[in-house]
Write an enzyme that holds these catalytic residues in place. Structure first.
Site, PDB file in Angstrom:
ATOM      1  N   SER A 127     -79.525 -27.156 130.387  1.00 26.10           N
ATOM      2  CA  SER A 127     -79.912 -27.760 129.111  1.00 26.10           C
ATOM      3  C   SER A 127     -80.597 -29.110 129.317  1.00 26.10           C
ATOM      4  CB  SER A 127     -78.682 -27.970 128.228  1.00 26.10           C
ATOM      5  OG  SER A 127     -77.943 -26.778 128.121  1.00 26.10           O
TER       6      SER A 127
HETATM    7  N1  SAM Z   1     -74.075 -26.056 130.818  1.00 24.27           N
HETATM    8  C1  SAM Z   1     -75.072 -25.505 131.695  1.00 24.27           C
HETATM    9  C2  SAM Z   1     -75.599 -26.518 132.673  1.00 24.27           C
HETATM   10  O1  SAM Z   1     -75.153 -27.669 132.652  1.00 24.27           O
HETATM   11  O2  SAM Z   1     -76.449 -26.125 133.475  1.00 24.27           O
HETATM   12  C3  SAM Z   1     -76.196 -24.831 130.965  1.00 24.27           C
HETATM   13  C4  SAM Z   1     -75.760 -23.589 130.340  1.00 24.27           C
HETATM   14  S1  SAM Z   1     -77.001 -22.389 130.000  1.00 24.27           S
HETATM   15  C5  SAM Z   1     -77.898 -23.131 128.699  1.00 24.27           C
HETATM   16  C6  SAM Z   1     -75.946 -21.208 129.207  1.00 24.27           C
HETATM   17  C7  SAM Z   1     -75.013 -20.495 130.154  1.00 24.27           C
HETATM   18  O3  SAM Z   1     -74.061 -19.783 129.380  1.00 24.27           O
HETATM   19  C8  SAM Z   1     -75.713 -19.459 131.029  1.00 24.27           C
HETATM   20  O4  SAM Z   1     -75.475 -19.738 132.368  1.00 24.27           O
HETATM   21  C9  SAM Z   1     -75.083 -18.147 130.597  1.00 24.27           C
HETATM   22  O5  SAM Z   1     -74.952 -17.200 131.645  1.00 24.27           O
HETATM   23  C10 SAM Z   1     -73.732 -18.611 130.093  1.00 24.27           C
HETATM   24  N2  SAM Z   1     -73.037 -17.705 129.171  1.00 24.27           N
HETATM   25  C11 SAM Z   1     -73.552 -16.939 128.175  1.00 24.27           C
HETATM   26  N3  SAM Z   1     -72.555 -16.271 127.562  1.00 24.27           N
HETATM   27  C12 SAM Z   1     -71.396 -16.622 128.183  1.00 24.27           C
HETATM   28  C13 SAM Z   1     -70.023 -16.263 128.004  1.00 24.27           C
HETATM   29  N4  SAM Z   1     -69.595 -15.428 127.050  1.00 24.27           N
HETATM   30  N5  SAM Z   1     -69.116 -16.821 128.831  1.00 24.27           N
HETATM   31  C14 SAM Z   1     -69.486 -17.690 129.804  1.00 24.27           C
HETATM   32  N6  SAM Z   1     -70.765 -18.062 130.017  1.00 24.27           N
HETATM   33  C15 SAM Z   1     -71.706 -17.534 129.210  1.00 24.27           C
END
Ligand code: SAM
Length: 220
Positions: free
Chosen positions: A65
């Site tokens: 993000s």
């Molecule tokens: N917080 C992260 C960082 O600092 O890099 C960025 C997160 S990215 C925008 C969103 C993440 O949420 C992705 O890696 C995706 O695989 C994960 N995601 C989506 N659905 C999820 C779920 N139900 N449980 C855990 N992770 C999930």
């Protein structure tokens, strides 16, 4: 974690931009001036690591993000030195690294195993030892470690995932982007006793939260 690397000046510029953009939490800005964000992005994209409004692809169709969203969500969560924090969506591990300097314990859940492993590798490399990483559907929360003083969901949900509200401590805050699959509004849900109070922060654009209390995975 203060470090003199080749990116210190760019980090300071990023933080100045966050400050001008309205982020007021001095401790948070101090932490973001220290965490080496370039280590959480692919080497070829490191030149973009300190732009405050750029989200960067990290593989598996996912992104890290923008720093200003990380700052906004973290500030809204009102984390204290003794806080237990849950993050849903470990991704690169950058948000977890920021949280680790503000809170006592950080629990972070990622559904994609390869991303979780790479995030853990970088967190270990940085000597961060108060973050636990787990691979599972984060929409269910992490019940064994609950309650949490703050929960940050870093993927867009169709609605506030009920299990996460149930895992908030009294006075705890859940920050979650909610809305249609491609565009959301950041919501803050605060638990006070048996009641919850919701407010809206601003519009956002996250990858979808996939899971039992999120969206269905799309066939690719
Ligand atoms: N917080 C992260 C960082 O600092 O890099 C960025 C997160 S990215 C925008 C969103 C993440 O949420 C992705 O890696 C995706 O695989 C994960 N995601 C989506 N659905 C999820 C779920 N139900 N449980 C855990 N992770 C999930």
């Amino acid at each position: 974690m203060a470090r003199a690397d080749g990116y210190a000046y760019r980090r300071a510029q990023m933080v100045e931009s966050l400050r001008r953009g309205g982020i007021r939490d001095a401790r948070l800005l101090e932490v973001m001036a220290e965490v080496p964000r370039h280590l959480f992005v692919p080497e070829a994209l490191r030149h973009q690591a300190y732009s405050d409004d750029v989200s960067i692809h990290i593989g598996e169709g996912q992104t890290i993000s923008q720093p200003r969203i990380v700052a906004l969500m973290t500030e809204a969560a009102r984390i204290g030195a003794e806080s237990r924090v849950l993050e849903i969506g470990t991704g690169s591990g950058y948000q977890a690294a920021v949280l680790s300097s503000l809170a006592r314990f950080v629990f972070t859940i990622e559904r994609v195993g390869s991303l979780a492993r790479e995030a853990k590798r970088v967190l270990d490399f940085l000597g961060i030892d108060n973050v636990s990483v787990k691979v599972m559907d984060g929409t269910l929360g992490w019940r064994a470690q609950a309650p949490y003083d703050a929960i940050l969901v870093t993927a867009g949900a169709p609605e506030v995932p009920a299990p996460l509200v149930g895992q908030l401590a009294d006075g705890g805050r859940l920050v979650v982007p909610v809305g249609p699959r491609d565009t959301q509004v950041l919501q803050v849900v605060e638990r006070r006793g048996e009641r919850t109070f919701a407010s809206e922060l601003k519009g956002a654009c996250f990858v979808p939260l996939i899971g039992r209390h999120g969206w269905e995975a799309k066939e690719s």
